[in-house]
Design an enzyme around this catalytic site. Structure first.
Site, PDB file in Angstrom:
ATOM      1  CB  THR A 295      -1.206   0.390   1.217  1.00  0.00           C
ATOM      2  OG1 THR A 295      -1.619   0.866   1.054  1.00  0.00           O
ATOM      3  CG2 THR A 295      -0.441   0.202   2.683  1.00  0.00           C
ATOM      4  CG  ASN A 296      -0.954   5.250  -0.606  1.00  0.00           C
ATOM      5  OD1 ASN A 296      -1.537   5.193  -0.323  1.00  0.00           O
ATOM      6  ND2 ASN A 296      -0.680   3.852  -2.162  1.00  0.00           N
TER       7      ASN A 296
END
Ligand code: CTP
Ligand code: CA
Length: 226
Positions: free
Chosen positions: A33-34
């Site tokens: 993810t980020n």
């Protein structure tokens, strides 16, 4: 704010906003993810609803509270978001893509939890589809498309390239290198880029930034109708 409450200048406008990060599964317990928290996208959805628009929010997983008067569609992966956005795109007057969409996902997703082994692990990644580029190529007549660009260098140059390449009306350029901007915080510092020019907004709350972005979009759309 009272003045804003009264300004229902987006009535009869259908707007779709995307927000938050995507999650790309590696196995049943892990994902890539980020750092996106969704705050900027949620601020846009909230302010558009306040101005009377009919708002759809396609949201990656966030810790934010559900918004009132906004139809929220929760998604996880870039592929989920692609499906949720493209299936609703045709009826939208405005689409703003504030989400931080993964560019790559694991090529093979393990059905079982991966057990650790001695030595290194290499995860093969494949490209996801670019949702915004797809929207730019399949745009309905009169539809307004706004992207966001997150850069760590050559902010304006790189963002303008994205505006052109994805056939957008507007791109909101975000620098990770500026104090008060970027992921997580309640403020942002952005430059709004259109084909005609650039407007740099100072440091302000994400809600105020959202209002300024919507102001510009409403103005440009009104000018296009004359
Ligand atoms: N975007 C998208 N679908 C993707 C990747 C990005 O719709 N698969 C959208 C984002 O929501 C954002 C815009 O494209 O509005 C720009 O995202 P950004 O990551 O800054 O640019 P990229 O084109 O992905 O280029 P790069 O990450 O290589 O800088
Ligand atoms: Ca990207």
């Amino acid at each position: 704010l009272q003045e804003i409450e009264c300004r229902k200048d987006m009535r009869d406008i259908r707007i779709l906003v995307t927000a938050g990060p995507t999650q790309e599964a590696i196995d049943p317990v892990r994902y890539i993810t980020n750092h996106s928290t969704g705050k900027m996208g949620y601020a846009l959805a909230k302010m558009a609803a306040r101005r009377g628009a009919e708002v759809t929010l396609v949201s990656g997983q966030t810790a934010l509270e559900q918004l009132q008067f906004v139809e929220t569609v929760p998604v996880r992966s870039a592929a989920d978001m692609y499906e949720a956005v493209t299936s609703r795109a045709a009826e939208q007057d405005i689409i703003i893509k504030a989400a931080a969409v993964a560019d790559y996902r694991p090529k093979y997703v393990s059905g079982q939890k991966m057990k650790k082994q001695d030595g290194e692990l290499v995860i093969e990644l494949e490209r996801t589809d670019d949702i915004l580029a797809h929207l730019g190529e399949n745009r309905r007549e009169g539809q307004f498309l706004c992207g966001f660009a997150m850069e760590t260098e050559k902010l304006l140059e790189n963002s303008r390239k994205k505006l052109e390449k994805k056939h957008l009306d507007m791109i909101v350029a975000n620098s990770l290198r500026v104090e008060g901007a970027g992921f997580g915080g309640d403020t942002n510092v952005v430059t709004i880029i259109t084909k005609d020019g650039e407007i740099s907004l100072g440091k302000m709350s994400k809600e105020e930034t959202a209002m300024q972005i919507l102001d510009r979009i409403v103005k440009i759309r009104a000018a296009g109708e004359d």
